[in-house]
Design a protein around this motif. Sequence first.
Motif, PDB file in Angstrom:
ATOM      1  N   PRO A 206       0.651  -1.393   0.039  1.00 36.71           N
ATOM      2  CA  PRO A 206       0.103   0.010   0.019  1.00 36.71           C
ATOM      3  C   PRO A 206       0.749   1.340  -0.037  1.00 36.71           C
ATOM      4  O   PRO A 206       0.332   2.252  -0.423  1.00 36.71           O
ATOM      5  N   PHE A 207       1.989   1.306   0.575  1.00 38.52           N
ATOM      6  CA  PHE A 207       2.828   2.397   0.552  1.00 38.52           C
ATOM      7  C   PHE A 207       3.341   2.834  -0.911  1.00 38.52           C
ATOM      8  O   PHE A 207       3.468   4.167  -0.762  1.00 38.52           O
ATOM      9  N   PHE A 208       3.157   2.202  -1.855  1.00 36.84           N
ATOM     10  CA  PHE A 208       3.569   2.579  -3.038  1.00 36.84           C
ATOM     11  C   PHE A 208       2.357   2.778  -3.928  1.00 36.84           C
ATOM     12  O   PHE A 208       2.416   3.244  -5.232  1.00 36.84           O
ATOM     13  N   VAL A 209       1.291   3.008  -3.289  1.00 39.48           N
ATOM     14  CA  VAL A 209       0.041   3.407  -4.007  1.00 39.48           C
ATOM     15  C   VAL A 209      -0.252   4.879  -3.925  1.00 39.48           C
ATOM     16  O   VAL A 209      -0.027   5.474  -2.612  1.00 39.48           O
ATOM     17  N   MET A 210      -0.194   5.627  -4.954  1.00 38.56           N
ATOM     18  CA  MET A 210      -0.473   7.018  -4.525  1.00 38.56           C
ATOM     19  C   MET A 210      -1.732   7.350  -3.883  1.00 38.56           C
ATOM     20  O   MET A 210      -2.809   6.626  -4.081  1.00 38.56           O
ATOM     21  N   PRO A 211      -1.731   8.394  -3.082  1.00 34.80           N
ATOM     22  CA  PRO A 211      -2.907   8.635  -2.079  1.00 34.80           C
ATOM     23  C   PRO A 211      -4.024   8.959  -2.866  1.00 34.80           C
ATOM     24  O   PRO A 211      -5.174   8.109  -2.784  1.00 34.80           O
ATOM     25  N   THR A 212      -4.006   9.708  -3.909  1.00 35.60           N
ATOM     26  CA  THR A 212      -5.228   9.790  -4.689  1.00 35.60           C
ATOM     27  C   THR A 212      -5.796   8.347  -5.241  1.00 35.60           C
ATOM     28  O   THR A 212      -6.842   8.241  -5.281  1.00 35.60           O
ATOM     29  N   VAL A 213      -5.134   7.712  -5.792  1.00 33.69           N
ATOM     30  CA  VAL A 213      -5.571   6.344  -6.475  1.00 33.69           C
ATOM     31  C   VAL A 213      -6.123   5.418  -5.241  1.00 33.69           C
ATOM     32  O   VAL A 213      -7.273   5.080  -5.486  1.00 33.69           O
ATOM     33  N   SER A 214      -5.273   5.584  -4.318  1.00 35.63           N
ATOM     34  CA  SER A 214      -5.897   4.693  -3.141  1.00 35.63           C
ATOM     35  C   SER A 214      -7.048   5.229  -2.774  1.00 35.63           C
ATOM     36  O   SER A 214      -8.107   4.334  -2.374  1.00 35.63           O
ATOM     37  N   ALA A 215      -7.263   6.598  -2.460  1.00 30.08           N
ATOM     38  CA  ALA A 215      -8.694   7.135  -2.037  1.00 30.08           C
ATOM     39  C   ALA A 215      -9.724   6.760  -2.910  1.00 30.08           C
ATOM     40  O   ALA A 215     -10.825   6.408  -2.624  1.00 30.08           O
ATOM     41  N   LEU A 216      -9.467   6.843  -4.395  1.00 25.31           N
ATOM     42  CA  LEU A 216     -10.424   6.576  -5.231  1.00 25.31           C
ATOM     43  C   LEU A 216     -10.652   5.035  -5.220  1.00 25.31           C
ATOM     44  O   LEU A 216     -11.983   4.773  -5.268  1.00 25.31           O
ATOM     45  N   VAL A 217      -9.993   4.191  -4.992  1.00 27.96           N
ATOM     46  CA  VAL A 217     -10.415   2.802  -4.814  1.00 27.96           C
ATOM     47  C   VAL A 217     -11.144   2.536  -3.697  1.00 27.96           C
ATOM     48  O   VAL A 217     -12.111   1.992  -3.814  1.00 27.96           O
ATOM     49  N   TRP A 218     -10.685   3.037  -2.678  1.00 30.91           N
ATOM     50  CA  TRP A 218     -11.621   3.019  -1.177  1.00 30.91           C
ATOM     51  C   TRP A 218     -13.053   3.658  -1.756  1.00 30.91           C
ATOM     52  O   TRP A 218     -13.807   2.744  -1.304  1.00 30.91           O
ATOM     53  N   LYS A 219     -12.955   4.603  -2.225  1.00 28.97           N
ATOM     54  CA  LYS A 219     -14.315   5.359  -2.255  1.00 28.97           C
ATOM     55  C   LYS A 219     -15.037   4.527  -3.288  1.00 28.97           C
ATOM     56  O   LYS A 219     -16.396   4.203  -2.797  1.00 28.97           O
ATOM     57  N   ASN A 220     -14.888   4.146  -4.337  1.00 30.38           N
ATOM     58  CA  ASN A 220     -15.681   3.557  -5.547  1.00 30.38           C
ATOM     59  C   ASN A 220     -15.493   2.097  -5.258  1.00 30.38           C
ATOM     60  O   ASN A 220     -16.727   1.460  -5.421  1.00 30.38           O
TER      61      ASN A 220
END
Lengths: 288, 433
Positions: A111-125
């Motif tokens: 998870p540390f290598f995933v960009m914050p924007t991407v991970s937030a979008l994945v969590w959200k959607n």
Amino acid sequence: MATQHSRSAARIMMAPAVILLLGWMLVPLTMTLYFSFKKYLPLRGGDLGWVGFDNYARFLSSSAFWPSVQATLVIVGGVLLITVIFGVLLALLLNQPMWGQGIVRILVIAPFFVMPTVSALVWKNMFMDPVNGLFAHLWKVFGAEPVSWLSEASLQSIILIVSWQWLPFATLILLTAIQSLDREQLEAAEMDGAPPLSRFGYITLPHLSRAITVVVLIQTIFLLSIFAEIFVTTQGSFGTRTLTYLIYQRVLESQNVGLGSAGGVYAIILANIVAVFLMRIVGKNLDA
Amino acid sequence: MYPRNAIRAATALSLLTATAAFAETITIATVNNGDMIRMQGLTEDFTAKTGHEVEWVTLEENVLRQRVTTDISAKGGQFDIMTIGMYETPIWSANGWLVALDDLPADYDVDDILPAMRGGLSLDGTLYAAPFYGESSMIMYRTDLMEQAGLEMPDAPSWDFVADAARKMTDKDNEIYGICLRGKAGWGENMAFLTAAANSFGARWFDEDWTPQFDSEPWATTLNFYLDLMNDAGPPGASNNGFNENLSLFQQGKCGMWIDATVAASFVTNPDDSTVADKVGFALAPDAGLGKRGNWLWAWALAIPAGTQKEAAAKEFINWATSKEYLELVAEKEGWANVPPGTRSSLYENPSYQDVPFAKMTLESILTADPNNPTVDPVPYVGVQFAAIPEFAGIASQVGQEFSAALAGQQTAEEALAKAQALTADEMEAAGY
């Protein structure tokens, strides 16, 4: 033994790096200070002159200010708590010899290598969406009403997302600390009949205290300025407007550079208060 | 050295017709909407005709707004063409930030652009941004669900009819929600819908002395109506749904009705993306019997920031992308349903376009919106779902957050309106109104 001569040579050699870093910090800081005393509205003709402490007073008296400080501290505190506790547990787990250890470690760190924007979008959607999200489907399987995470438990959801991102960092630091623990001490304690919990409490945890301090300090610096996770998920609604987000709104949405800069100065002050506070509480561990 | 050459080249270009001898590379900032993505795919046609290369910077709507606003107010000069809307154009052109588009070639036919669009993108009669597509909002509804509910959608329904139909269509056990409306906070998200809806209930942002009006009866009516309707017939978590979220819900067949941008019509009727492509009907946005409908007016347009080194090439691009020929090019490659709508009269007079199911409704919606008289009572501002003043975006984003929190059930409509009134009054006072 450093002589007077070698010490001054060292200073000269370090000078370029120090000057560069200072400039790196000082230029934006000076600009922020400069703008914070100005009425600067880019869409209304730009620089409209000096206004003294007006921006500071307005920023402080705005109804959004205290809730934003509170939201910031809740997020920082919540994430620190989760990452430290689970970081220690995960580190203990990863320290056990097991099959496929290398792969498991990589997965934990991923998870540390995933960009914050991407991970937030994945969590959200993918996870938190109340109609199509994974959680919604899980809830439905058990016959429960799906939760709209981001509006009903917005702050908790953001803490969860950010914790997921920072857990690998905490785990890594703590794991290296655990690996440096002297096995003989633990074995001696075991032979003296100390139960596992006592062994953890009296030997492992004190040994980890420095690493925990490092995790807390470094994460605090970064967590005070989280932005992407909020921008992507709630846009600052439902009580998730942190100080950083409020400043962003003032500068970019309201196009009021002066007001936002005053907010920036407050943010610097807040960060320093938090840092001093932390140093007092946990900094002792760093002196050893 | 190089800039001087560029200016020379540009001057030469404006004198000559386009030749590949002075090929430039222009940078264009645009939105990640379907029509713009399509335009990017057709860039080769432009390069073949003029020799100019194009670099695209494609961003999400909110991000794009901030990037271009920051760039233009700080004179960053990152872009040669910016995609901006009806809100920015009058403000920016008044600040002298945009190049006037008063020398487009005769065959471009400026008079063909719909008056509502031209008016919204001009300052004192001079065009400063060329409309790429225009939109209003309308009702998209599921014909099969409407039939099941035993109702028939009129062409011009009232809010009461829509509310009643939405409640009858709702079947939450099967994930069918009678109505999907925007709830995500943002001046271009939930506030666009709510401001337009408020117009039809007779509400306005400011009275003629610029006093905020959130403490007025029509706003209370609007917000309570919206909250009740969404609680009864809306999808769960609606307070996080913007245009894109609702689009995907509708395409999955989970919405009975959706009141949103007319450009969405081609996405919901496209069988490749939509599971309900053959079951969609269209109707005008609802009214409350006060003579105004709840539809907005918007255009995404291409503008050239003043100070660009590549003005001539940028103008050539605008001429290409907003021309009649471009519409034909898209029609030839993707079909008439997919051409950028709402900008030119000639498109709606074209017999091939009249077969498109949503063409008529789109045009009627655009024609009924009046940026100068958006609501029932007179207002001091221009704009249907916004007020074209620099402070509006900042204020409306915060008001949008209060309304979004009300939809999430965290405060009542009255609390949200009281906060909206207070913060708007505060911001307007600070801005010197």
